[in-house]
Design a protein around this motif. Structure first.
Motif, PDB file in Angstrom:
ATOM      1  N   ILE A 120      27.550  31.614 -15.062  1.00 49.52           N
ATOM      2  CA  ILE A 120      27.420  30.935 -16.357  1.00 49.52           C
ATOM      3  C   ILE A 120      28.618  29.996 -16.554  1.00 49.52           C
ATOM      4  O   ILE A 120      29.667  30.141 -15.924  1.00 49.52           O
ATOM      5  N   ALA A 121      28.432  29.027 -17.435  1.00 50.31           N
ATOM      6  CA  ALA A 121      29.461  28.006 -17.654  1.00 50.31           C
ATOM      7  C   ALA A 121      30.726  28.611 -18.253  1.00 50.31           C
ATOM      8  O   ALA A 121      30.663  29.451 -19.153  1.00 50.31           O
ATOM      9  N   GLN A 122      31.868  28.171 -17.725  1.00 52.51           N
ATOM     10  CA  GLN A 122      33.183  28.526 -18.275  1.00 52.51           C
ATOM     11  C   GLN A 122      33.835  27.212 -18.709  1.00 52.51           C
ATOM     12  O   GLN A 122      33.861  26.251 -17.945  1.00 52.51           O
ATOM     13  N   VAL A 123      34.346  27.173 -19.943  1.00 51.63           N
ATOM     14  CA  VAL A 123      34.868  25.934 -20.509  1.00 51.63           C
ATOM     15  C   VAL A 123      36.322  26.113 -20.927  1.00 51.63           C
ATOM     16  O   VAL A 123      36.678  27.122 -21.545  1.00 51.63           O
ATOM     17  N   ALA A 124      37.158  25.140 -20.556  1.00 50.46           N
ATOM     18  CA  ALA A 124      38.565  25.115 -20.986  1.00 50.46           C
ATOM     19  C   ALA A 124      38.661  24.342 -22.291  1.00 50.46           C
ATOM     20  O   ALA A 124      38.355  23.147 -22.333  1.00 50.46           O
ATOM     21  N   CYS A 125      39.062  25.029 -23.352  1.00 51.21           N
ATOM     22  CA  CYS A 125      39.284  24.389 -24.649  1.00 51.21           C
ATOM     23  C   CYS A 125      40.794  24.235 -24.827  1.00 51.21           C
ATOM     24  O   CYS A 125      41.526  25.225 -24.957  1.00 51.21           O
ATOM     25  N   LEU A 126      41.253  23.006 -24.775  1.00 49.19           N
ATOM     26  CA  LEU A 126      42.685  22.715 -24.676  1.00 49.19           C
ATOM     27  C   LEU A 126      43.327  22.542 -26.045  1.00 49.19           C
ATOM     28  O   LEU A 126      42.834  21.778 -26.881  1.00 49.19           O
ATOM     29  N   ASP A 127      44.441  23.233 -26.250  1.00 43.94           N
ATOM     30  CA  ASP A 127      45.175  23.091 -27.507  1.00 43.94           C
ATOM     31  C   ASP A 127      45.832  21.721 -27.638  1.00 43.94           C
ATOM     32  O   ASP A 127      46.247  21.332 -28.717  1.00 43.94           O
ATOM     33  N   THR A 128      45.934  20.998 -26.517  1.00 39.86           N
ATOM     34  CA  THR A 128      46.533  19.662 -26.537  1.00 39.86           C
ATOM     35  C   THR A 128      45.506  18.564 -26.832  1.00 39.86           C
ATOM     36  O   THR A 128      45.889  17.429 -27.135  1.00 39.86           O
ATOM     37  N   ALA A 129      44.210  18.884 -26.754  1.00 37.28           N
ATOM     38  CA  ALA A 129      43.179  17.849 -26.808  1.00 37.28           C
ATOM     39  C   ALA A 129      43.191  17.076 -28.123  1.00 37.28           C
ATOM     40  O   ALA A 129      43.004  15.855 -28.138  1.00 37.28           O
ATOM     41  N   PHE A 130      43.411  17.768 -29.227  1.00 43.45           N
ATOM     42  CA  PHE A 130      43.370  17.112 -30.544  1.00 43.45           C
ATOM     43  C   PHE A 130      44.412  15.998 -30.648  1.00 43.45           C
ATOM     44  O   PHE A 130      44.227  15.034 -31.394  1.00 43.45           O
ATOM     45  N   HIS A 131      45.499  16.136 -29.895  1.00 44.23           N
ATOM     46  CA  HIS A 131      46.613  15.180 -29.991  1.00 44.23           C
ATOM     47  C   HIS A 131      46.557  14.095 -28.918  1.00 44.23           C
ATOM     48  O   HIS A 131      47.471  13.272 -28.825  1.00 44.23           O
ATOM     49  N   ALA A 132      45.492  14.089 -28.104  1.00 43.78           N
ATOM     50  CA  ALA A 132      45.449  13.191 -26.944  1.00 43.78           C
ATOM     51  C   ALA A 132      45.522  11.713 -27.313  1.00 43.78           C
ATOM     52  O   ALA A 132      45.981  10.895 -26.517  1.00 43.78           O
ATOM     53  N   GLY A 133      45.087  11.382 -28.516  1.00 43.59           N
ATOM     54  CA  GLY A 133      45.074   9.977 -28.917  1.00 43.59           C
ATOM     55  C   GLY A 133      46.263   9.545 -29.752  1.00 43.59           C
ATOM     56  O   GLY A 133      46.238   8.458 -30.348  1.00 43.59           O
ATOM     57  N   MET A 134      47.314  10.358 -29.777  1.00 41.92           N
ATOM     58  CA  MET A 134      48.497   9.985 -30.566  1.00 41.92           C
ATOM     59  C   MET A 134      49.058   8.644 -30.104  1.00 41.92           C
ATOM     60  O   MET A 134      49.059   8.350 -28.901  1.00 41.92           O
ATOM     61  N   PRO A 135      49.553   7.827 -31.032  1.00 45.09           N
ATOM     62  CA  PRO A 135      50.128   6.539 -30.629  1.00 45.09           C
ATOM     63  C   PRO A 135      51.389   6.729 -29.786  1.00 45.09           C
ATOM     64  O   PRO A 135      52.032   7.784 -29.834  1.00 45.09           O
TER      65      PRO A 135
END
Length: 356
Positions: A120-135
């Motif tokens: 079954i699918a295993q997914v990495a949910c990254l705590d850094t993802a929300f900030h990936a678009g920071m200027p």
């Protein structure tokens, strides 16, 4: 996975001593929890997962069709939540250098989950993802270009918590939000029009505000001094920064705000140090909120979340003292739960619905 009916998704969130889990029925209409809890992670992760699987079966719940994992740091390669395959695992192993306390136990759990729930699918949910678009002005660190090219920059953390706050606000998302996630780890994030534009944590989850046992931002000369004069090596520096400092270091007593509150109200010899630790922590958070207000040009909503943020009224009151001068009044302050596990389940379902 079928696009029709709601699907059972297992969310796994491993910490330093416990493994939080939840099984959620997720679909286009949202999600609802079927079971949630925590397991001690003393011993092998397979054992904790076996107990979770037993609890799911004992309640007659459907077996999960996907597993989502909270991964604190994806390194420079992974800035988005992603399906885990062999290549992703290899890159996440490389990211261990950025968060040596957090990433190894999470990846051990991924391997255990792949064995426990094969196929079954295993997914990495990254705590850094929300900030990936920071200027760039927020993301870049003031170090030489060749070091920045190695991925040494501000990543930011508690992203799943921030995502969950925005989801809970729904259509009622004001343009300028400050999220203060205060727990054992603590961070303050500036959110403009739903996007992270700055945050207190940096390359690692050790930076920013004073925390339970982490020093947060500190004069880097202190670390150079410890290396030069006291012959500290990397392991000793990491122990100093992450395990011996913060409120524990200040008080000499505990990094747990509940214990410090009790000690500060007592007549013990440690009461003064406990009060100093509490005051320094709250002042540190207040300074960061003020800094984020400057980044945003004002604050429409200040959200407190995390164990301390949600439960310690006295700490919230002390943090807010003086923020009125910045236009942050009581009506602009909310307390909201950090629904990280629910967010993991939702992101996992979304990833598995996307053709790959």
């Amino acid at each position: 996975m079928s696009h029709d009916a709601d699907q059972p998704v297992l969310a796994l969130n491993v910490g330093s001593s416990s493994l939080k889990f939840g099984v959620f029925m997720v679909g286009t209409s949202g999600s609802r929890v079927l079971i949630s809890g925590a397991e001690e992670t003393v011993g092998e992760p397979q054992e904790a997962l076996a107990r979770i699987a037993h609890r799911i079966q004992a309640q007659g719940l459907p077996a999960p069709v996907a597993v989502g994992h909270r991964i604190v740091h994806g390194g420079p390669q992974y800035r988005r939540h992603t399906l885990i395959d062999a290549a992703v695992m290899q890159q996440l192993q490389a990211a261990t250098a950025f968060a040596p306390l957090h990433v190894p136990p999470a990846l051990a759990l991924v391997s255990a989950a792949q064995a426990r729930f094969p196929g079954i699918a295993q997914v990495a949910c990254l705590d850094t993802a929300f900030h990936a678009g920071m200027p760039d002005v927020a993301r870049a660190l003031p170090i030489p270009r060749e070091l920045r090219a190695l991925g040494i920059e501000r990543y930011g953390f508690h992203g799943l918590s921030c995502e969950s706050i925005l989801r809970q606000l729904g259509h009622d998302v004001p343009p300028r939000i400050v999220v203060a996630h205060l727990g054992h780890g603590a961070s303050v994030t500036a959110v403009a029009h739903g996007a992270s534009v700055d945050t207190s944590m940096g390359l690692t989850p050790s930076g920013g505000v004073i925390m339970s046992t982490r020093c947060g931002d500190i004069d880097p000369g202190v670390l150079a001094y410890m290396v030069r004069e006291h012959r500290y090596d990397a392991a000793q520096l990491e122990a100093l920064i992450d395990q011996r400092s913060g409120m524990l270091g200040i008080s000499g007593l505990s990094g747990d705000l509940r214990e410090l509150n009790a000690a500060s109200a007592s007549s013990s010899a440690s009461a003064g140090d406990a009060r100093l630790a509490i005051t320094m922590f709250c002042t540190s958070v207040r300074k960061q909120i003020a800094a984020m207000a400057a980044v945003l040009g004002g604050v429409d909503l200040l959200v407190f979340t995390g164990g301390i943020g949600e439960n310690d009224v006295a700490a919230r009151t002390l943090i807010c003292e003086g923020l009125e001068a910045l236009g942050i009044h009581k009506e602009a302050v909310r307390v909201m739960p950090a629904q990280e596990d629910k967010q993991i389940a939702l992101r996992t379902w979304q990833i598995t619905q996307t053709p790959h």
